[in-house]
Design a protein around this motif. Structure first.
Motif, PDB file in Angstrom:
ATOM      1  N   ALA A   1       0.827  -1.210   0.000  1.00  5.10           N
ATOM      2  CA  ALA A   1       0.000   0.000   0.000  1.00  5.10           C
ATOM      3  C   ALA A   1       0.861   1.261   0.000  1.00  5.10           C
ATOM      4  CB  ALA A   1      -0.939  -0.015   1.205  1.00  5.10           C
TER       5      ALA A   1
ATOM      6  N   GLU B   1      -6.625  -2.391   2.040  1.00  7.77           N
ATOM      7  CA  GLU B   1      -5.953  -1.114   1.791  1.00  7.77           C
ATOM      8  C   GLU B   1      -5.260  -1.118   0.433  1.00  7.77           C
ATOM      9  OE1 GLU B   1      -2.837   1.905   4.088  1.00  7.77           O
ATOM     10  OE2 GLU B   1      -2.805  -0.240   4.529  1.00  7.77           O
ATOM     11  N   THR B   2      -4.526  -2.183   0.146  1.00  4.33           N
ATOM     12  CA  THR B   2      -3.843  -2.281  -1.145  1.00  4.33           C
ATOM     13  C   THR B   2      -4.854  -2.337  -2.284  1.00  4.33           C
ATOM     14  OG1 THR B   2      -2.057  -3.514  -0.070  1.00  4.33           O
ATOM     15  CG2 THR B   2      -2.156  -3.612  -2.466  1.00  4.33           C
TER      16      THR B   2
ATOM     17  N   GLU C   1      -7.892  -1.111  -2.383  1.00  6.24           N
ATOM     18  CA  GLU C   1      -8.545   0.192  -2.580  1.00  6.24           C
ATOM     19  C   GLU C   1      -7.649   1.154  -3.361  1.00  6.24           C
ATOM     20  OE1 GLU C   1     -11.509   0.611   1.281  1.00  6.24           O
ATOM     21  OE2 GLU C   1      -9.440   1.288   1.444  1.00  6.24           O
TER      22      GLU C   1
END
Length: 571
Positions: free
Chosen positions: A382, A405-406, A408
């Motif tokens: 991320a 997270e990555t 998104e």
């Protein structure tokens, strides 16, 4: 004046042999003087000179010093813990490790008076040493067999290239002073070089160095399958691991925790091979695995991957778009990285900025900005992605989408004018879309960002020199998935045989693909909350060739065997 008994002037075994009538006093005195002049033990001198038999000397020594006499023939050489004592100490003190019990090491000796040797071995091994008396001739033969077994795996390599290979670590870290232990160990150096060259020349992807209690083996992973290539003696295990760790600039004194390193082997001016090195402590020593990272594997071109015509067209169309996301899915070792780098090489021109985040970077390519993620320092996938998006990227490759997270950030990048390539671990293409939704990505973002999903496996190619027709019954072919029309039209199925030009009937690998473009209808289904089964049904209606069908097509073309396709695609 009292006379001195000449026998009393002799000591130890010499006196005992004279008292037992096995030697005259003159013979014993001369033997002692000659042994001292030659700087060898009296026992060894008596036996090699033929003055007395080995058995008689051993019995006399046992009686004189109260040390038990052991028959060396009664023990299996494979069970001896010879790796515990260095070869130089074995030769110097004529002592062979016999049995290990806890922290106590029993050493076979023919001269029980050699206390200095026992103490030195005790110091080097950190173990309590006890002498076990054996016959001199049997001990000498056992030591030679042990050392010859070691030398037998060090082939007589006459190729000067083995000495002149340019081998270095990933960076020039200052060497630990202990690494100098391999300077005089030329046979081990040449042997390791030979193993690495053999692996490169045979198309090996991984080399496994594996220690066990009574065995040390080296295995190559060729075409996805492990094959045993060598079984060096157990007593050189530490020397082999030390040599590899020196090459990879690892701490050779640390054997309790895993270590990671890298080796670069320069084969010629235009070709260098990198090895990713990992050590792992096991019950009987360090297992070391080397992954061969050959950059040329990713520059072969899209034609060599194994796509059929429609799959190739869909793949090229997707990577030609200026933005969107392309996802490659499959198990570990299915060739995802090679597929991604094949795409990156096609896109790698001076006009575009390409950045990749990987764990770790396996294939180094000029013109592509490659980053090794390091979670320990906070450099996650991320964080790397965030940094890329501030550096004016055109194309971004993320080694793996592991968390929300990555995912998104990758989706946002794909929606804002960037081409994003990445991998996921799912079984097939339709499941990849539902996996993203389960991670928490809104269906609208999935439908608007993902251009293409590619699921893949690697199957071994049949050797063209030895493959032969496989007589498979009609019913079995139907059950495997072939149509009646195909069977009646003269379907020919081949099987593996094996010859000197291949490995058990196979040579090389070919990709088995499931290429699924995300159409407008599929995007609508995703936004409506469609599951993997509904997505698969829609994809089939749009002409999706599934993994199983792609594999059967390779069987039909004679590229691989039905047995191999069942291994990689059948549930």
């Amino acid at each position: 004046m009292a006379t001195i008994n000449p026998i009393a002037q002799l000591g130890g075994i010499a006196r005992r042999l004279v008292q037992d009538g096995l030697l005259s006093q003159d013979q014993a005195t001369l033997a002692v003087d000659e042994a001292n002049s030659a700087k060898r033990s009296l026992v060894s001198h008596l036996v090699t000179s033929g003055l007395i038999g080995s058995r008689e000397v051993a019995v006399a020594a046992s009686a004189e010093y109260g040390v038990p006499l052991f028959d060396l023939d009664a023990i299996d050489p494979a069970t001896m813990p010879t790796s515990l004592v260095d070869e130089k100490l074995v030769r110097k003190h004529h002592a062979l490790p016999l049995i290990k019990r806890g922290n106590r090491l029993f050493l076979a000796v023919s001269d029980p008076t050699n206390h200095q040797g026992l103490d030195e071995i005790k110091f080097h091994t950190g173990m309590t040493t006890d002498a076990v008396l054996v016959e001199e001739d049997k001990l000498s033969a056992a030591i030679e067999r042990s050392l010859q077994a070691q030398e037998s795996v060090m082939p007589d390599l006459l190729d000067d290239d083995l000495d002149n290979l340019d081998i270095s670590a990933e960076d020039d870290v200052q060497q630990d002073k202990e690494s100098n232990l391999d300077v005089d160990d030329a046979p081990v150096v040449r042997y390791v070089n030979k193993i690495l060259l053999d692996a490169i020349n045979s198309g090996t992807s991984d080399i496994h160095f594996e220690p066990y209690e009574k065995l040390y083996r080296i295995r190559f992973r060729q075409d996805g399958m492990l094959h045993e290539k060598a079984t060096p003696p157990v007593n050189i295990a530490q020397r082999l691991s030390a040599r590899i760790k020196v090459m990879a600039r690892l701490n050779i004194a640390e054997r309790r925790v895993p270590q990671d390193g890298r080796i670069k082997m320069v084969l010629s001016r235009n070709r260098a091979i990198d090895f990713r090195v990992n050590t792992c402590p096991t019950a009987y020593g360090e297992k070391i695995v080397l992954r061969i990272l050959d950059s040329s594997a990713a520059t072969l071109g899209v034609e060599s991957l194994g796509f059929d015509e429609r799959q190739r067209d869909d793949f090229i169309a997707a990577i030609s778009k200026p933005y969107g996301m392309i996802l490659v899915t499959g198990p570990t070792g299915s060739g995802k990285t090679v597929t991604l780098y094949t795409a990156l090489n096609m896109l790698n021109t001076p006009e575009v900025n390409i950045s990749t985040a990987e764990d770790p970077v396996e294939i180094q390519v000029t013109g592509i900005n490659q980053v090794n993620v390091n979670p320990k320092t906070g450099l996650t996938f991320a964080e790397a992605l965030r940094a890329f998006l501030r550096q004016d990227p055109d194309i971004v490759m993320v080694g793996e989408i592991r968390d929300l997270e990555t995912a998104e950030i990758a989706v946002k990048a794909a929606q804002t004018g960037h081409l994003v390539l990445s991998t996921l671990h799912t079984n097939d293409a339709p499941q990849t879309l539902t996996r993203l939704a389960n991670m928490g990505i809104p269906p609208f973002n999935i439908a608007s960002s993902v251009n293409l999903i590619l699921a893949q496996r690697l199957a071994r190619r049949l050797c063209e020199h030895c493959k032969t027709i496989d007589d498979v019954p009609h019913d079995a072919l139907t059950e495997e998935g072939f149509t009646e029309q195909e069977i009646r039209s003269g379907l020919t199925v081949y099987k593996a045989v094996g010859c000197e030009k291949c490995t058990k009937g196979y040579k090389g690998r070919v990709g088995i693909f499931e290429v699924m473009p995300v159409s407008d209808a599929m995007g609508k289904l995703i936004m409506e909350g469609g599951n993997a089964i509904q997505i698969r049904d829609l994809a089939r209606s749009e002409g999706l060739q599934e993994l199983r069908a792609s594999g059967l097509a390779k069987v039909r073309q004679g590229i691989t065997s039905l047995e191999e396709i069942n291994r990689v695609t059948k549930d």
